[in-house]
Write a protein that holds these residues in place. Sequence first.
Motif, PDB file in Angstrom:
ATOM      1  N   GLN A   8       4.139 -36.056  -5.421  1.00  0.00           N
ATOM      2  CA  GLN A   8       4.189 -36.676  -6.821  1.00  0.00           C
ATOM      3  C   GLN A   8       5.645 -36.254  -7.369  1.00  0.00           C
ATOM      4  N   LYS A   9       6.404 -37.286  -7.551  1.00  0.00           N
ATOM      5  CA  LYS A   9       8.008 -36.671  -7.890  1.00  0.00           C
ATOM      6  C   LYS A   9       8.104 -35.679  -9.033  1.00  0.00           C
ATOM      7  N   ASN A  10       7.269 -35.670 -10.120  1.00  0.00           N
ATOM      8  CA  ASN A  10       7.225 -34.898 -10.972  1.00  0.00           C
ATOM      9  C   ASN A  10       6.749 -33.276 -10.915  1.00  0.00           C
ATOM     10  N   ASP A  11       6.191 -33.287  -9.444  1.00  0.00           N
ATOM     11  CA  ASP A  11       5.341 -31.969  -9.470  1.00  0.00           C
ATOM     12  C   ASP A  11       6.723 -30.756  -9.060  1.00  0.00           C
ATOM     13  N   ARG A  12       6.696 -29.839  -9.893  1.00  0.00           N
ATOM     14  CA  ARG A  12       7.647 -28.913  -9.796  1.00  0.00           C
ATOM     15  C   ARG A  12       7.351 -27.520  -9.167  1.00  0.00           C
ATOM     16  N   SER A  13       5.969 -27.419  -8.567  1.00  0.00           N
ATOM     17  CA  SER A  13       5.394 -26.456  -7.919  1.00  0.00           C
ATOM     18  C   SER A  13       6.037 -26.578  -6.258  1.00  0.00           C
ATOM     19  N   ILE A  14       6.838 -27.617  -6.049  1.00  0.00           N
ATOM     20  CA  ILE A  14       7.301 -27.765  -4.579  1.00  0.00           C
ATOM     21  C   ILE A  14       8.581 -26.766  -4.771  1.00  0.00           C
ATOM     22  N   LYS A  15       8.524 -25.593  -3.745  1.00  0.00           N
ATOM     23  CA  LYS A  15       9.566 -24.945  -3.510  1.00  0.00           C
ATOM     24  C   LYS A  15      10.871 -25.773  -3.218  1.00  0.00           C
ATOM     25  N   SER A  16      11.853 -25.481  -4.197  1.00  0.00           N
ATOM     26  CA  SER A  16      13.355 -25.791  -3.639  1.00  0.00           C
ATOM     27  C   SER A  16      13.923 -25.010  -2.667  1.00  0.00           C
ATOM     28  N   HIS A  17      14.831 -25.707  -1.972  1.00  0.00           N
ATOM     29  CA  HIS A  17      15.590 -25.251  -0.806  1.00  0.00           C
ATOM     30  C   HIS A  17      14.928 -24.721   0.182  1.00  0.00           C
ATOM     31  N   VAL A  18      13.750 -25.139   0.664  1.00  0.00           N
ATOM     32  CA  VAL A  18      12.803 -24.734   1.576  1.00  0.00           C
ATOM     33  C   VAL A  18      12.399 -25.698   2.341  1.00  0.00           C
ATOM     34  N   PRO A  19      12.700 -25.514   3.688  1.00  0.00           N
ATOM     35  CA  PRO A  19      12.346 -26.665   4.644  1.00  0.00           C
ATOM     36  C   PRO A  19      10.701 -27.131   4.587  1.00  0.00           C
ATOM     37  N   HIS A  20      10.599 -28.460   4.648  1.00  0.00           N
ATOM     38  CA  HIS A  20       9.340 -28.944   4.496  1.00  0.00           C
ATOM     39  C   HIS A  20       9.441 -30.150   5.650  1.00  0.00           C
ATOM     40  N   LEU A  21       8.135 -30.699   5.822  1.00  0.00           N
ATOM     41  CA  LEU A  21       8.175 -31.993   6.780  1.00  0.00           C
ATOM     42  C   LEU A  21       7.724 -33.028   5.579  1.00  0.00           C
ATOM     43  N   VAL A  22       8.483 -34.164   5.665  1.00  0.00           N
ATOM     44  CA  VAL A  22       8.024 -35.330   4.816  1.00  0.00           C
ATOM     45  C   VAL A  22       8.067 -36.341   5.633  1.00  0.00           C
ATOM     46  N   THR A  23       7.115 -37.358   5.002  1.00  0.00           N
ATOM     47  CA  THR A  23       6.540 -38.605   5.560  1.00  0.00           C
ATOM     48  C   THR A  23       6.557 -39.673   4.448  1.00  0.00           C
ATOM     49  N   ASN A  24       6.793 -40.825   5.162  1.00  0.00           N
ATOM     50  CA  ASN A  24       6.498 -42.241   4.162  1.00  0.00           C
ATOM     51  C   ASN A  24       5.039 -42.858   5.001  1.00  0.00           C
ATOM     52  N   GLY A  25       4.490 -42.149   5.985  1.00  0.00           N
ATOM     53  CA  GLY A  25       3.266 -42.782   6.655  1.00  0.00           C
ATOM     54  C   GLY A  25       3.836 -43.161   7.984  1.00  0.00           C
ATOM     55  N   ILE A  26       5.085 -43.288   8.013  1.00  0.00           N
ATOM     56  CA  ILE A  26       5.521 -44.022   9.457  1.00  0.00           C
ATOM     57  C   ILE A  26       6.313 -43.007  10.391  1.00  0.00           C
ATOM     58  N   GLY A  27       7.400 -42.376   9.754  1.00  0.00           N
ATOM     59  CA  GLY A  27       8.098 -41.431  10.112  1.00  0.00           C
ATOM     60  C   GLY A  27       7.996 -39.967   9.657  1.00  0.00           C
ATOM     61  N   VAL A  28       8.667 -38.898  10.327  1.00  0.00           N
ATOM     62  CA  VAL A  28       8.631 -37.696   9.826  1.00  0.00           C
ATOM     63  C   VAL A  28       9.954 -37.066   9.922  1.00  0.00           C
ATOM     64  N   VAL A  29      10.496 -36.286   8.899  1.00  0.00           N
ATOM     65  CA  VAL A  29      11.556 -35.674   9.090  1.00  0.00           C
ATOM     66  C   VAL A  29      11.571 -34.201   8.260  1.00  0.00           C
ATOM     67  N   MET A  30      12.379 -33.393   8.722  1.00  0.00           N
ATOM     68  CA  MET A  30      12.721 -32.219   8.006  1.00  0.00           C
ATOM     69  C   MET A  30      13.412 -32.277   6.917  1.00  0.00           C
TER      70      MET A  30
END
Length: 75
Positions: A8-30
Motif C-alpha cells: 500500500q503506497k501510503n504504508d509508512r511501516s515499511i522500513k526504509s533503506h532495507v532490502p526487500h523482495l518486490v513483485t508485480n505478480g510477474i517478476g521479482v526484484v530486490m
Amino acid sequence: MIEWRKYQKNDRSIKSHVPHLVTNGIGVVMAFHASNLGHGYAWYKCTSDRGYDQLVDMPVVTHYAVINLPGEEEA
C-alpha cells in the motif's frame, strides 16, 4: 517460505533503506523503499555502477516481502 505482504503506497511501516523482495505478480526484484522529493516513497533497485538509485522498473508493485534468511529474526 516467503511471507508476501500487500503493498500500500501510503504504508509508512515499511522500513526504509532495507532490502526487500518486490513483485508485480510477474517478476521479482530486490529493492529498497525510500523517499524521493520527485516521487514520494518508491522502490529503488541496485545497479552495479551507481548503487541503489534507480526506480524499480515495474508499472505497479503489488506485494513485498522482508528478506529473512534462516536463523535471522525480523526486528
